[in-house]
Design a protein around this motif. Sequence first.
Motif, PDB file in Angstrom:
ATOM      1  N   TYR A 391      29.462  44.777  31.205  1.00 31.16           N
ATOM      2  CA  TYR A 391      28.300  44.754  32.118  1.00 31.16           C
ATOM      3  C   TYR A 391      27.346  43.615  31.768  1.00 31.16           C
ATOM      4  O   TYR A 391      26.785  42.974  32.659  1.00 31.16           O
ATOM      5  N   THR A 393      28.230  40.847  30.590  1.00 30.13           N
ATOM      6  CA  THR A 393      28.898  39.655  31.128  1.00 30.13           C
ATOM      7  C   THR A 393      28.682  39.568  32.637  1.00 30.13           C
ATOM      8  O   THR A 393      28.470  38.489  33.189  1.00 30.13           O
ATOM      9  N   ARG A 394      28.706  40.711  33.318  1.00 30.13           N
ATOM     10  CA  ARG A 394      28.461  40.698  34.768  1.00 30.13           C
ATOM     11  C   ARG A 394      27.049  40.155  35.063  1.00 30.13           C
ATOM     12  O   ARG A 394      26.853  39.387  36.004  1.00 30.13           O
ATOM     13  N   ASP A 395      26.057  40.569  34.244  1.00 30.03           N
ATOM     14  CA  ASP A 395      24.690  40.044  34.418  1.00 30.03           C
ATOM     15  C   ASP A 395      24.693  38.515  34.362  1.00 30.03           C
ATOM     16  O   ASP A 395      24.011  37.836  35.127  1.00 30.03           O
ATOM     17  N   GLU A 398      26.453  36.962  37.479  1.00 29.59           N
ATOM     18  CA  GLU A 398      25.564  37.007  38.660  1.00 29.59           C
ATOM     19  C   GLU A 398      24.581  35.829  38.610  1.00 29.59           C
ATOM     20  O   GLU A 398      24.362  35.146  39.603  1.00 29.59           O
ATOM     21  N   GLN A 427      36.655  44.513  32.279  1.00 28.91           N
ATOM     22  CA  GLN A 427      35.939  43.262  32.566  1.00 28.91           C
ATOM     23  C   GLN A 427      36.388  42.675  33.906  1.00 28.91           C
ATOM     24  O   GLN A 427      35.565  42.265  34.723  1.00 28.91           O
ATOM     25  N   VAL A 430      34.871  44.917  36.736  1.00 22.38           N
ATOM     26  CA  VAL A 430      33.437  44.812  37.075  1.00 22.38           C
ATOM     27  C   VAL A 430      33.057  43.421  37.577  1.00 22.38           C
ATOM     28  O   VAL A 430      32.041  43.269  38.243  1.00 22.38           O
ATOM     29  N   LEU A 431      33.871  42.418  37.249  1.00 20.55           N
ATOM     30  CA  LEU A 431      33.580  41.074  37.770  1.00 20.55           C
ATOM     31  C   LEU A 431      34.297  40.828  39.093  1.00 20.55           C
ATOM     32  O   LEU A 431      33.938  39.925  39.851  1.00 20.55           O
ATOM     33  N   ARG A 484      32.744  50.024  41.605  1.00 15.12           N
ATOM     34  CA  ARG A 484      32.227  48.870  40.861  1.00 15.12           C
ATOM     35  C   ARG A 484      30.711  48.742  41.039  1.00 15.12           C
ATOM     36  O   ARG A 484      29.967  48.639  40.084  1.00 15.12           O
ATOM     37  N   TYR A 488      27.562  49.362  38.372  1.00 11.16           N
ATOM     38  CA  TYR A 488      26.651  48.260  38.017  1.00 11.16           C
ATOM     39  C   TYR A 488      25.197  48.638  38.308  1.00 11.16           C
ATOM     40  O   TYR A 488      24.290  48.272  37.544  1.00 11.16           O
TER      41      TYR A 488
END
Length: 503
Positions: A391, A393-395, A398, A427, A430-431, A484, A488
Motif C-alpha cells: 500500500y 508503494t501504491r501511495d 499514485e 503488490q 493493488v497497483l 482493490r 486502498y
Amino acid sequence: MAEYIGAVDQGTTSTRFIIFDKNGRIVGLDQKEHEQIYPEPGWVEHDPLEIWANTQEVIRGALLKSGIKGSQLAAIGITNQRETTVVWDRLTGKPYYNAIVWQCTRTHEICKELMENGGQDRFREVTGLPVATYFSGPKIKWILENVPEARAAAERGDALFGTMETWVIWWLTGGPKGGAHVTDVTNASRTMLMDLKKLEWDEDIMKIMGVPRQMLPRIVPSSDAATWGSTDEHGPLQARVPVCGAVGDQQAALVGQTCFTPGEAKNTYGTGCFLLLHTGHEPIPSRHGLITTVAYQFSGRQPSYCLEGSIAIAGALVQWLRDNMGMFEDAAEVEELAKQVENTGGVYVVPAFSGLFAPYWRPDARGVIAGLTRYVNKHHIARAVLEATAYQTRDIVEAMNRDSGVPLTSLKVDGGMVRNELLMQFQSDVLNVPVTRPSVAETTCLGAAYAAGIASGFWNERSELIENWQEDRTWSPRMEEETREQGYRGWKKAVDRTLNWVE
Ligand SMILES: Nc1ncnc2c1ncn2[C@@H]1O[C@H](COP(=O)(O)OP(=O)(O)O)[C@@H](O)[C@H]1O
Ligand SMILES: O=P(O)(O)OC[C@H](O)CO
C-alpha cells in the motif's frame, strides 16, 4: 588477467562484497551485519569504524570463499545506504561522532527552524528535496552544533564529512595516508546541499546550514576511471585495484536493473522501500511529495535524473514483528503465517516509526494498527504487515503518475523482500500492473559493479548490460477492481490515523 569486477554494498543493516563475472553472475559473496544503535526513541546510529572493519572482513571473506585474488579484479565499485552521515578527523580517521543514520529523527528541531523561513519546500527548487530529517545537511549541522571540537576542526579543515561511500573509499584508497575525499553525484544529491542542475555544492544553503566548504568532499560522476585512484595494496584486496564506480544504493539498483530509458522504473524492497522512475536528462520537479534526484552519471556524459518515492519502513516492519513482537525467528516465516488467512480481517498496519516519508513527509506521524476487533489474530497481523509495504508503494505510484503524467505500466522489483511471493502477488494486485523479478536479485551490488565495469572497460556498451538482465518471474494482477479500491480506501483512512501524533 582481470576476469572479474567486485562491488561493496555498505547497507543499513549489513555490508557485503560481491564478485561478478562478465555475464553479471555472482561468483563470490560475503556479508556481515553491524550493530544498530538506538540511543533514544527515534535516534539511529552506526559505528563507522565497525563498518570499515566489516568492509575489510567481507572483502577478505568473499575472496577466500571464491578462491579469487584481488589482482583478478578489473575494478571495484561502491554502493551504499544514502544520507547516513559521518564526520571524521583527516589525520587519524577517528570519527567525531557515530554515523547518524538516514532513519534518525534527531534533527526534527533543526528542520523545524529551517522551515520557519520558506516552509518545507524552501530548498526544493535547487536541491529537489523537501526539508526533512532524512537528508544529510541537517545531520552535519547537528554534529557541528553538538559535538565539542567538531565545528572548530571543520573550520580548520581537519574534520571531513562523508556519506558511507565517501568514508569507505577514503579508507580503501589509503585513509590518513592520503585517501580520496570524494562523493558521487547520486549521493551528493541526497545531502540537501547540492545544486541538482549544476552538480555543485550550493553556497547559500551551505551558509544557511553553517557547513564549511572545507569539510565537503569533491563531487564526481558515478562511473569514472580517473577519479578515485586505486586500493591500497596493503589493504583487504592485497592489490592495487582501481576504484571506478560509486552510486547510492537505490540508484545502483536502477542501474543493476538496466533502467537506462526514461519511463523505466524499479522498486527495491529492503529495510525501507524505494521506487525510482527514470525521467531523462532534465530534473522534473515533484508537485506530489516525491523527490527529484540524480539517477547516475557516466563519465563524460550528461547526468540522468529520476523521481523517487522513499518509504522509510518496509522490511524493517517484518523485522519488528520478528524481534520486538517475537512472532517468528526468520523473516521468511512471515509468508507462511500470512498465508493462513485470506485477508487481514479489516486490519491495517501503518509503520510510521520515524514519521512518514514520501509522499506525506510527516515527522509528526507515528505507527498505528487500525481496525482491530476481537476476531483478529496473529495471521491477520502478519498479512497486514506485508500489505503495508504494497500500500505504501501504491501511495508512491499514485503520486508518480500525477507528477509524470504517464501511468506506470509495469514494475521491476528487487531487494530482500521480493522473495516473498504473497507480497509480490498482492503488490501486482493493488497497483494493477505486472511486477517482474530479475534472476539476479542482488541488483544493488550489480549496479555498482556495472558503474565500475563500464568506466574500466570491462564492459564496453550499456547494451552488454541489458543483455545480462534476465527475468525470473512476473506476477500479474488478478484482483477485482472493487476489492482493490475498497482496500486502498481503508489504507488511506489508516494513514490519517497516524497524523498529528507527536506534538
Ligand atoms: N521472505 C521475506 N518476507 C518478507 N520480508 C523479508 C523476507 N526476507 C527478508 N525480508 C526483509 O527484507 C529486509 C532485508 O532485505 P535487504 O535487501 O537485505 O535489506 P537492506 O539492504 O536494506 O539491508 C529485512 O528487513 C527483512 O525483514
Ligand atoms: O541500505 P538500504 O537498502 O536500507 O537503503 C537505504 C537508503 O539508501 C536510504 O536512502
